[in-house]
Design an enzyme around this catalytic site. Structure first.
Site: not given
Ligand code: TSJ
Length: 639
Positions: A431, A504, A506, A508
């Protein structure tokens, strides 16, 4: 040396065989329960519950209570006949003890064994016993409580009476062996899903599931579905918009076999067929599924011709056209079920194909005749699907022609590896551009390829295959994999053995993972079925102190441990992959010597698909519920 060998008693020959059997289970647990991960741990619960379900299938039990007690102890209680307590004529010990110490004894011992048994697939209570630190059984029978206790499979003593009772049934408690399992912590939702499935498949049986691990947050779910698999289909469609009000249901019986089908179309583009044989989820399909599909295609085409939805020289609707937006549960129960396939989840009994095919053809033809409004809705759905598929085919050909004209057909953003043997290669889907840059410099280019993805992804739920083709975010990935997509997906052409999603840690990142998994699940399912998809695990923290080599923590627990090991060390929290330089990324996340990668299984992908449906679907209510119930994990969901 395990505890089993340390027990000092004199054994006769049959008991020695027993101990050798249990020893084999403890030496190679994976052979019996798949793995020693949380998945394997959950198998222990399924195995015990399946035995109680068998008693329900036999018609003697109406209520099953499953509980996770404090300390991750599992208890299962049924109100069936109770495991027989008499002395087993061959073994010379109580039948209860036989069930728990002889491999594969399951419920299939003695004369009173079950005709139809879900335990066929199971590994037997003895395996659970061998893999439990301790296990106790109480049988409530004939006014008495009969009890026996085991440690790591070995009985503390014979079955004995411990009290009086007016109740009837079997009560099992066990604590999984922490020296065998990577974790002994159960996931309530995973167990709940499986128990709910069993409640749907066994209409009228009440299953109560309670989590008492935290006395301040006890969770209890009681499930009893009088409507059986009809309610299962409603449940599958709960976050979708059904196209017709009623779930279509049919059942048939021949000799010792019964087949049941429940189905309802929704306005999505996905096919969701779940099939079961003796309550075992046959994820690889089999004769019951082929019988269903073949009959469905014929019924719909016959109806379409009869009522002029199709003209004489129109092409017939394909099987896929007749299954777009279909949610369906097929459940068959039979004696001597033959399970085939890689994971032994494909039904092989050929007589079942005819049974299901005949029943579906007859009942569904009649249903369409009697319900013309529903018939019209379904036919229009199938015709639209056929037109979309035709458009997709044209788009595909256009793409092919285009790529044939371009000499290098691999995507420009792909940093390919040198190795060509797919059993040795891996591709990282990364990403973001900056992380993509680090990954490109940090990788071992001999066998690791990098493909960066960026920007907002297309909403696969709303897009048909024709939109997926030509989508600039997804197409490079499809081309890089080399195996095509949808009906034409050909796993033998796959260019990389491992597909590793690196995003990541997180929200997103989790969003992108959900999206990609959903895409694979829907359009490249064999990738997941054959275990090619992995999720990279980048560290959450870097712990540095003076000249010491930095250490990395992948969980909060590891961080706490490092901090006790190195007091006063400096902690850096990684907010994203982009914060790591190429060497760090290689050392922590990409180097096969050090890294951990998680293999994605069908359950993961299926729940990704569900989450995705909720987040991207038309219905607002489930989305709001999802966000509210996950609010503590979600702070900037981009929807
Ligand atoms: F197998 C097991 F120990 F894991 C287990 C078995 C666990 C639990 C929670 C329940 C059971 C179980 C077994 N519940 N009910 C039974 N029933 C029998 O074993 C049984 C009883 C009577 C007769 C008979 O022919 O009279 C036959 C069977 C198989």
């Amino acid at each position: 040396m395990s505890d089993i060998q340390k027990v000092e008693t004199t054994y006769d020959e049959s008991q020695i065989q027993v101990l050798e059997g249990l020893e084999a289970v403890r030496k190679r647990p994976g052979m019996y329960i798949g793995s020693t991960s949380q998945r394997g741990l959950h198998h222990l619960v399924y195995e015990i519950v399946d035995n109680a379900i068998d008693e329900a299938l036999a018609g003697y039990c109406t209520h099953i209570e499953v509980c996770i007690e404090p300390g991750n102890v599992i208890s299962v209680r049924d109100n069936g006949r109770g495991i027989p307590v008499g002395i087993h004529h061959k073994m010379g010990i109580s039948t209860v003890e036989v069930v728990y110490t002889i491999l594969h004894a399951g419920g299939k011992f003695g004369d009173g064994g079950y005709k139809v048994s879900g335990g066929l697939h199971g590994v037997g209570a003895s395996v659970v016993n061998a893999l439990s630190e301790w296990l106790t059984v109480d049988v409530y029978l004939d006014g008495k409580i009969h009890s026996i206790q085991f440690h790591r499979g070995v009985p503390d003593g014979p079955l004995h009476i411990t009290g009086d009772t007016k109740e009837r049934g079997t009560f099992v408690r066990f604590k999984a062996d922490a020296t065998i399992f990577e974790t002994t912590e159960y996931d309530y939702d995973v167990l709940l899903n499986r128990l709910r499935e069993q409640a749907f498949l066994n209409a009228g049986v009440t299953i109560t599931f309670t989590d008492r691990r935290d006395p301040n947050a006890v969770r209890e779910t009681q499930m009893c579905y009088q409507g059986g698999i009809r309610e299962f289909v409603q449940h599958l469609n709960r976050n979708k918009t059904p196209l017709h009000p009623e779930v279509i249901y049919l059942a048939a019986q021949k000799d010792d076999s019964v087949a049941e089908v429940a189905m309802q179309y929704n306005d999505s583009y996905n096919e969701n067929i779940l099939s079961f044989a003796n309550d075992i989820n046959t994820t690889e399909g089999g004769t019951h599924e082929t019988g269903f599909k073949s009959a469905l295609t014929r019924v719909i085409n016959d109806y379409a011709h009869k009522y002029k939805y199709l003209k004489e020289d129109d092409k017939n609707l394909s099987g896929d056209d007749t299954r777009e937006g279909l949610s369906c549960v097929i459940s068959v129960k039979l004696t001597n079920a033959q399970f085939e396939g890689q994971t032994k989840t494909k039904l092989g009994n050929s007589e079942i194909r005819g049974l299901v095919d005949g029943a579906v053809y007859e009942a569904l033809s009649a249903y369409l005749e009697e319900n013309p409004a529903t018939a019209k809705t379904i036919l229009e759905k199938c015709l639209t699907a056929a037109r979309a598929r035709e458009a997709a085919r044209k788009a595909r050909e256009a793409t092919r022609r285009k790529s044939a004209l371009e000499s290098a057909s691999l995507p420009g953003k792909l940093a390919d590896c040198q190795e060509r043997d797919p059993s040795l290669t891996e591709i990282y889907i990364v990403e973001g551009d900056s992380a993509g840059g680090s990954a490109k410099s940090g990788r071992d280019r001999r066998f690791q390829a990098i493909l960066p993805l960026w920007g907002k992804m297309l909403n696969v739920e709303k897009a048909r295959l024709d939109k997926v083709y030509g989508n600039e975010k997804l197409m490079p990935m499809v081309t890089a994999f080399g195996a095509g997509i949808g009906d034409e997906f050909d796993i033998t052409k796959l260019r990389y053995g491992k597909i590793i999603l690196m995003a990541d840690a997180d929200v997103d990142g989790s969003h992108i993972r959900t999206l990609l998994l959903t895409f694979f699940f829907r359009y490249m399912r064999p990738l997941i079925e054959n275990g090619h998809v992995y999720i990279a695990q980048p560290p959450l923290y870097k712990v540095a102190k003076g000249k010491m080599e930095p250490r990395y923590a992948y969980t909060e627990e590891q961080l706490a441990e490092l901090l006790t090991q190195f007091p006063g060390a400096e902690v850096q929290r990684y907010k994203g992959l982009g914060e790591m330089n190429p060497e760090q990324l290689w050392e922590t996340t990409m180097n096969p010597e050090n890294r951990t990668i998680l293999k994605v299984n069908m359950e993961d992908a299926q729940s990704a698909d569900e989450i995705f449906t909720i987040l991207m679907g038309e219905k607002v209510e489930p989305r709001r519920n999802f966000i509210e119930s996950n609010a503590k994990y979600v702070n900037n969901l981009d929807i």
